[in-house]
Design a protein around this motif. Structure first.
Motif, PDB file in Angstrom:
ATOM      1  N   ASP A  30     111.176  18.226  33.853  1.00  0.00           N
ATOM      2  CA  ASP A  30     111.850  19.518  34.042  1.00  0.00           C
ATOM      3  C   ASP A  30     111.151  20.638  33.273  1.00  0.00           C
ATOM      4  OD1 ASP A  30     113.714  18.416  35.718  1.00  0.00           O
ATOM      5  OD2 ASP A  30     115.247  18.148  34.167  1.00  0.00           O
ATOM      6  N   GLU A  31     110.556  20.297  32.137  1.00  0.00           N
ATOM      7  CA  GLU A  31     109.849  21.312  31.355  1.00  0.00           C
ATOM      8  C   GLU A  31     108.649  21.842  32.126  1.00  0.00           C
ATOM      9  OE1 GLU A  31     109.303  23.866  28.142  1.00  0.00           O
ATOM     10  OE2 GLU A  31     110.994  22.524  28.579  1.00  0.00           O
ATOM     11  N   LEU A  32     107.909  20.940  32.771  1.00  0.00           N
ATOM     12  CA  LEU A  32     106.769  21.384  33.567  1.00  0.00           C
ATOM     13  C   LEU A  32     107.234  22.074  34.849  1.00  0.00           C
ATOM     14  CD1 LEU A  32     105.114  19.618  31.574  1.00  0.00           C
ATOM     15  CD2 LEU A  32     103.619  19.070  33.501  1.00  0.00           C
ATOM     16  N   LEU A  33     108.390  21.677  35.340  1.00  0.00           N
ATOM     17  CA  LEU A  33     108.921  22.287  36.564  1.00  0.00           C
ATOM     18  C   LEU A  33     109.244  23.765  36.346  1.00  0.00           C
ATOM     19  CD1 LEU A  33     109.565  21.358  39.457  1.00  0.00           C
ATOM     20  CD2 LEU A  33     111.924  20.951  38.712  1.00  0.00           C
ATOM     21  N   LEU A  34     109.512  24.155  35.093  1.00  0.00           N
ATOM     22  CA  LEU A  34     109.788  25.558  34.787  1.00  0.00           C
ATOM     23  C   LEU A  34     108.612  26.454  35.186  1.00  0.00           C
ATOM     24  CD1 LEU A  34     111.436  25.303  31.236  1.00  0.00           C
ATOM     25  CD2 LEU A  34     112.576  25.808  33.412  1.00  0.00           C
ATOM     26  N   SER A  77     102.133  29.646  51.079  1.00  0.00           N
ATOM     27  CA  SER A  77     100.948  30.257  50.469  1.00  0.00           C
ATOM     28  C   SER A  77     100.937  30.083  48.945  1.00  0.00           C
ATOM     29  CB  SER A  77     100.871  31.747  50.819  1.00  0.00           C
ATOM     30  OG  SER A  77     102.004  32.446  50.326  1.00  0.00           O
ATOM     31  N   GLY A  78     102.118  29.895  48.346  1.00  0.00           N
ATOM     32  CA  GLY A  78     102.208  29.696  46.900  1.00  0.00           C
ATOM     33  C   GLY A  78     102.049  28.253  46.470  1.00  0.00           C
ATOM     34  N   GLY A  79     101.797  27.370  47.424  1.00  0.00           N
ATOM     35  CA  GLY A  79     101.616  25.955  47.091  1.00  0.00           C
ATOM     36  C   GLY A  79     102.900  25.160  47.091  1.00  0.00           C
ATOM     37  N   GLY A  80     103.869  25.630  47.841  1.00  0.00           N
ATOM     38  CA  GLY A  80     105.182  24.979  47.847  1.00  0.00           C
ATOM     39  C   GLY A  80     105.190  23.550  48.341  1.00  0.00           C
ATOM     40  N   TYR A  81     104.259  23.216  49.221  1.00  0.00           N
ATOM     41  CA  TYR A  81     104.246  21.865  49.780  1.00  0.00           C
ATOM     42  C   TYR A  81     103.417  20.892  48.944  1.00  0.00           C
ATOM     43  CZ  TYR A  81     106.278  24.205  53.809  1.00  0.00           C
ATOM     44  OH  TYR A  81     107.108  24.942  54.631  1.00  0.00           O
ATOM     45  N   THR A  82     102.790  21.387  47.900  1.00  0.00           N
ATOM     46  CA  THR A  82     101.919  20.518  47.086  1.00  0.00           C
ATOM     47  C   THR A  82     102.240  20.535  45.597  1.00  0.00           C
ATOM     48  OG1 THR A  82     100.296  22.318  46.835  1.00  0.00           O
ATOM     49  CG2 THR A  82      99.985  20.800  48.695  1.00  0.00           C
ATOM     50  N   TYR A  83     103.127  21.447  45.138  1.00  0.00           N
ATOM     51  CA  TYR A  83     103.286  21.614  43.687  1.00  0.00           C
ATOM     52  C   TYR A  83     103.876  20.385  42.998  1.00  0.00           C
ATOM     53  CZ  TYR A  83     108.387  22.515  43.788  1.00  0.00           C
ATOM     54  OH  TYR A  83     109.746  22.414  43.923  1.00  0.00           O
ATOM     55  N   LYS A  84     104.743  19.643  43.697  1.00  0.00           N
ATOM     56  CA  LYS A  84     105.332  18.460  43.055  1.00  0.00           C
ATOM     57  C   LYS A  84     104.290  17.372  42.826  1.00  0.00           C
ATOM     58  CE  LYS A  84     110.075  19.207  44.586  1.00  0.00           C
ATOM     59  NZ  LYS A  84     111.232  18.706  45.378  1.00  0.00           N
ATOM     60  N   SER A  85     103.426  17.176  43.807  1.00  0.00           N
ATOM     61  CA  SER A  85     102.362  16.177  43.626  1.00  0.00           C
ATOM     62  C   SER A  85     101.364  16.640  42.569  1.00  0.00           C
ATOM     63  CB  SER A  85     101.637  15.914  44.954  1.00  0.00           C
ATOM     64  OG  SER A  85     101.050  17.096  45.454  1.00  0.00           O
ATOM     65  N   GLU A  86     101.133  17.974  42.500  1.00  0.00           N
ATOM     66  CA  GLU A  86     100.249  18.517  41.469  1.00  0.00           C
ATOM     67  C   GLU A  86     100.847  18.289  40.088  1.00  0.00           C
ATOM     68  OE1 GLU A  86      98.312  22.822  40.040  1.00  0.00           O
ATOM     69  OE2 GLU A  86      99.853  22.747  41.610  1.00  0.00           O
ATOM     70  N   LEU A  87     102.138  18.525  39.955  1.00  0.00           N
ATOM     71  CA  LEU A  87     102.828  18.337  38.685  1.00  0.00           C
ATOM     72  C   LEU A  87     102.755  16.876  38.240  1.00  0.00           C
ATOM     73  CD1 LEU A  87     106.286  19.891  37.822  1.00  0.00           C
ATOM     74  CD2 LEU A  87     105.752  17.555  37.188  1.00  0.00           C
ATOM     75  N   ILE A  88     103.022  15.983  39.149  1.00  0.00           N
ATOM     76  CA  ILE A  88     102.971  14.548  38.824  1.00  0.00           C
ATOM     77  C   ILE A  88     101.547  14.131  38.460  1.00  0.00           C
ATOM     78  CG2 ILE A  88     103.214  12.228  39.803  1.00  0.00           C
ATOM     79  CD1 ILE A  88     105.603  13.356  41.426  1.00  0.00           C
ATOM     80  N   GLY A  89     100.570  14.675  39.177  1.00  0.00           N
ATOM     81  CA  GLY A  89      99.177  14.346  38.896  1.00  0.00           C
ATOM     82  C   GLY A  89      98.752  14.787  37.505  1.00  0.00           C
ATOM     83  N   GLU A 133     105.531   7.386  34.911  1.00  0.00           N
ATOM     84  CA  GLU A 133     106.723   7.907  35.587  1.00  0.00           C
ATOM     85  C   GLU A 133     107.984   7.603  34.785  1.00  0.00           C
ATOM     86  OE1 GLU A 133     107.175   7.135  39.704  1.00  0.00           O
ATOM     87  OE2 GLU A 133     105.113   7.663  40.216  1.00  0.00           O
ATOM     88  N   ALA A 134     107.940   6.523  34.018  1.00  0.00           N
ATOM     89  CA  ALA A 134     109.084   6.182  33.168  1.00  0.00           C
ATOM     90  C   ALA A 134     109.268   7.210  32.052  1.00  0.00           C
ATOM     91  CB  ALA A 134     108.898   4.793  32.574  1.00  0.00           C
ATOM     92  N   ASP A 135     108.191   7.922  31.719  1.00  0.00           N
ATOM     93  CA  ASP A 135     108.270   8.940  30.656  1.00  0.00           C
ATOM     94  C   ASP A 135     108.845  10.259  31.152  1.00  0.00           C
ATOM     95  OD1 ASP A 135     107.030   7.266  28.755  1.00  0.00           O
ATOM     96  OD2 ASP A 135     105.035   7.870  29.430  1.00  0.00           O
ATOM     97  N   PHE A 136     108.817  10.482  32.464  1.00  0.00           N
ATOM     98  CA  PHE A 136     109.149  11.799  32.999  1.00  0.00           C
ATOM     99  C   PHE A 136     110.545  12.279  32.584  1.00  0.00           C
ATOM    100  CE2 PHE A 136     106.172  11.594  36.972  1.00  0.00           C
ATOM    101  CZ  PHE A 136     105.098  11.458  36.113  1.00  0.00           C
ATOM    102  N   SER A 137     111.484  11.340  32.459  1.00  0.00           N
ATOM    103  CA  SER A 137     112.869  11.707  32.149  1.00  0.00           C
ATOM    104  C   SER A 137     113.150  11.796  30.653  1.00  0.00           C
ATOM    105  CB  SER A 137     113.823  10.685  32.782  1.00  0.00           C
ATOM    106  OG  SER A 137     113.549   9.382  32.270  1.00  0.00           O
ATOM    107  N   LYS A 138     112.151  11.513  29.813  1.00  0.00           N
ATOM    108  CA  LYS A 138     112.352  11.570  28.360  1.00  0.00           C
ATOM    109  C   LYS A 138     112.554  13.012  27.904  1.00  0.00           C
ATOM    110  CE  LYS A 138     109.754   7.423  27.019  1.00  0.00           C
ATOM    111  NZ  LYS A 138     108.578   6.905  26.264  1.00  0.00           N
ATOM    112  N   SER A 139     113.437  13.184  26.956  1.00  0.00           N
ATOM    113  CA  SER A 139     113.698  14.514  26.415  1.00  0.00           C
ATOM    114  C   SER A 139     112.546  14.951  25.511  1.00  0.00           C
ATOM    115  CB  SER A 139     115.004  14.505  25.625  1.00  0.00           C
ATOM    116  OG  SER A 139     115.178  15.733  24.941  1.00  0.00           O
ATOM    117  N   ILE A 140     112.211  16.237  25.571  1.00  0.00           N
ATOM    118  CA  ILE A 140     111.154  16.792  24.709  1.00  0.00           C
ATOM    119  C   ILE A 140     111.500  16.558  23.234  1.00  0.00           C
ATOM    120  CG2 ILE A 140     109.938  18.904  24.035  1.00  0.00           C
ATOM    121  CD1 ILE A 140     109.272  18.086  26.843  1.00  0.00           C
ATOM    122  N   GLU A 141     112.795  16.600  22.925  1.00  0.00           N
ATOM    123  CA  GLU A 141     113.225  16.453  21.529  1.00  0.00           C
ATOM    124  C   GLU A 141     112.854  15.107  20.935  1.00  0.00           C
ATOM    125  OE1 GLU A 141     117.215  19.155  21.082  1.00  0.00           O
ATOM    126  OE2 GLU A 141     117.414  17.221  22.122  1.00  0.00           O
TER     127      GLU A 141
END
Length: 316
Positions: A84-88, A131-143, A152-160
């Motif tokens: 979620d932090e990167l999703l911001l 044009s803003g990359g809406g169809y690719t941004y999630k795969s870019e974020l994961i990459g 992927e198991a780390d993705f849900s860990k809290s920043i804290e």
């Protein structure tokens, strides 16, 4: 040109850290700042991004250009998960997704007159999203996350709950996803394993923007940098090529300085022998010639001293 540093000088108390440092970074150029610990590398980066004010000189970023900065041990204070932090960073696209969904729902119950306007709005939104990359941004974020060593198991860990090194990696991921025109990185490999370093090398080499890096990892710099900015004794010297090219040129300069020093020592010995011989005649004329020659020699050896190559001046 995207960045110009013009005669940057900075002192702390009585220590001169930077003195008339000048260089520029071209669009899409990959450059590195090198120097021993305490040479002023981080100070220079902080001046460039506006965290410090130079005593004199100026930093000019081309109009309309953006820059992003990753400091050493960049900590994040957030209760978000890593994902979620990167999703911001992509909040503009997630907002467009919501608007598109709302428009789709409105179109289902709209009358003929309202439907035409909604369809036009829907077309504009989807075009902007695509044009803003809406169809690719999630795969870019994961990459990016996986490239920086998160599973992927780390993705849900809290920043804290993350360590300082993990927080720095998240900060690096956010910066890469922001895609500024100039990325400035201070020791980006400190908290990366070899696999992640290799991934970052490839990412930066293919990055559609300029990059300025401070790193002690010469192999990392060899792969990426096409220009080396050396900070030495508060001054900057620019070398074309990667780190190996810089090291080779630097060694040539050291050898030239050493040879100049040896030649000077030989000339000093010869001049001292001549002066001593003139004094040994113990005649007024010879003594005056010896004194005149000695004064002239002191000025000459100071002028010829190879101090500018990093050797100590030998003048009394």
């Amino acid at each position: 040109m995207i960045l110009s540093c013009q005669n940057i000088s900075k002192e702390f108390v009585e220590d001169t850290i930077l003195s008339n440092v000048s260089f520029h970074i071209e669009d899409y150029e990959k450059a590195a700042v090198v120097g021993i610990n305490g040479a002023g590398k981080t100070t220079l980066l902080r001046i460039i991004v506006g965290e410090l004010t130079p005593d004199s000189g100026q930093v000019v970023l081309s109009k309309g250009k953006t820059l992003g900065y990753l400091a050493q041990n960049a900590g994040l204070q957030s209760k978000n998960s890593i994902y979620d932090e990167l999703l911001l960073v992509k909040s503009n696209l997630t907002l467009l997704e919501e608007q598109i969904q709302e428009t789709e729902l409105a179109m289902k119950d709209a009358g003929e007159a309202a439907l035409a306007a909604l369809m036009e709005k829907y077309s504009l939104l989807t075009h902007k999203y695509e044009s803003g990359g809406g169809y690719t941004y999630k795969s870019e974020l994961i990459g990016v996350l996986k490239g920086l060593g998160f599973s992927e198991a780390d993705f849900s860990k809290s920043i804290e709950t993350l360590s300082g090194g993990q927080k720095t990696r998240v900060a690096l991921g956010k910066l890469l996803l922001l895609s500024p025109d100039l990325i400035i990185l201070d020791e980006p490999t400190n908290h990366l394993d070899m696999q992640s370093i290799t991934w970052l090398e490839t990412y930066l080499l293919n990055y559609r923007g300029a990059v300025l890096i401070v790193s002690h990892d010469r192999f990392f710099l060899d792969r990426i940098a096409g220009k080396i900015i050396e900070l030495d004794q508060s001054r900057a010297t620019v070398f074309a090529g990667n780190y190996s090219d810089y090291a080779k040129k630097k060694e040539q300069l050291r050898l030239a300085a050493w040879n100049a020093y040896l030649n000077q020592q030989r000339e000093m010995k010869h001049q001292e022998e001549v002066i001593e011989k003139l004094r040994s005649f113990n005649r007024e004329k010879s003594i005056k010639r010896a004194e005149s020659r000695e004064k002239c020699w002191i000025k000459w050896k100071c002028w010829k001293s190879p101090w500018k190559y990093g050797l100590t001046c030998i003048c009394p």
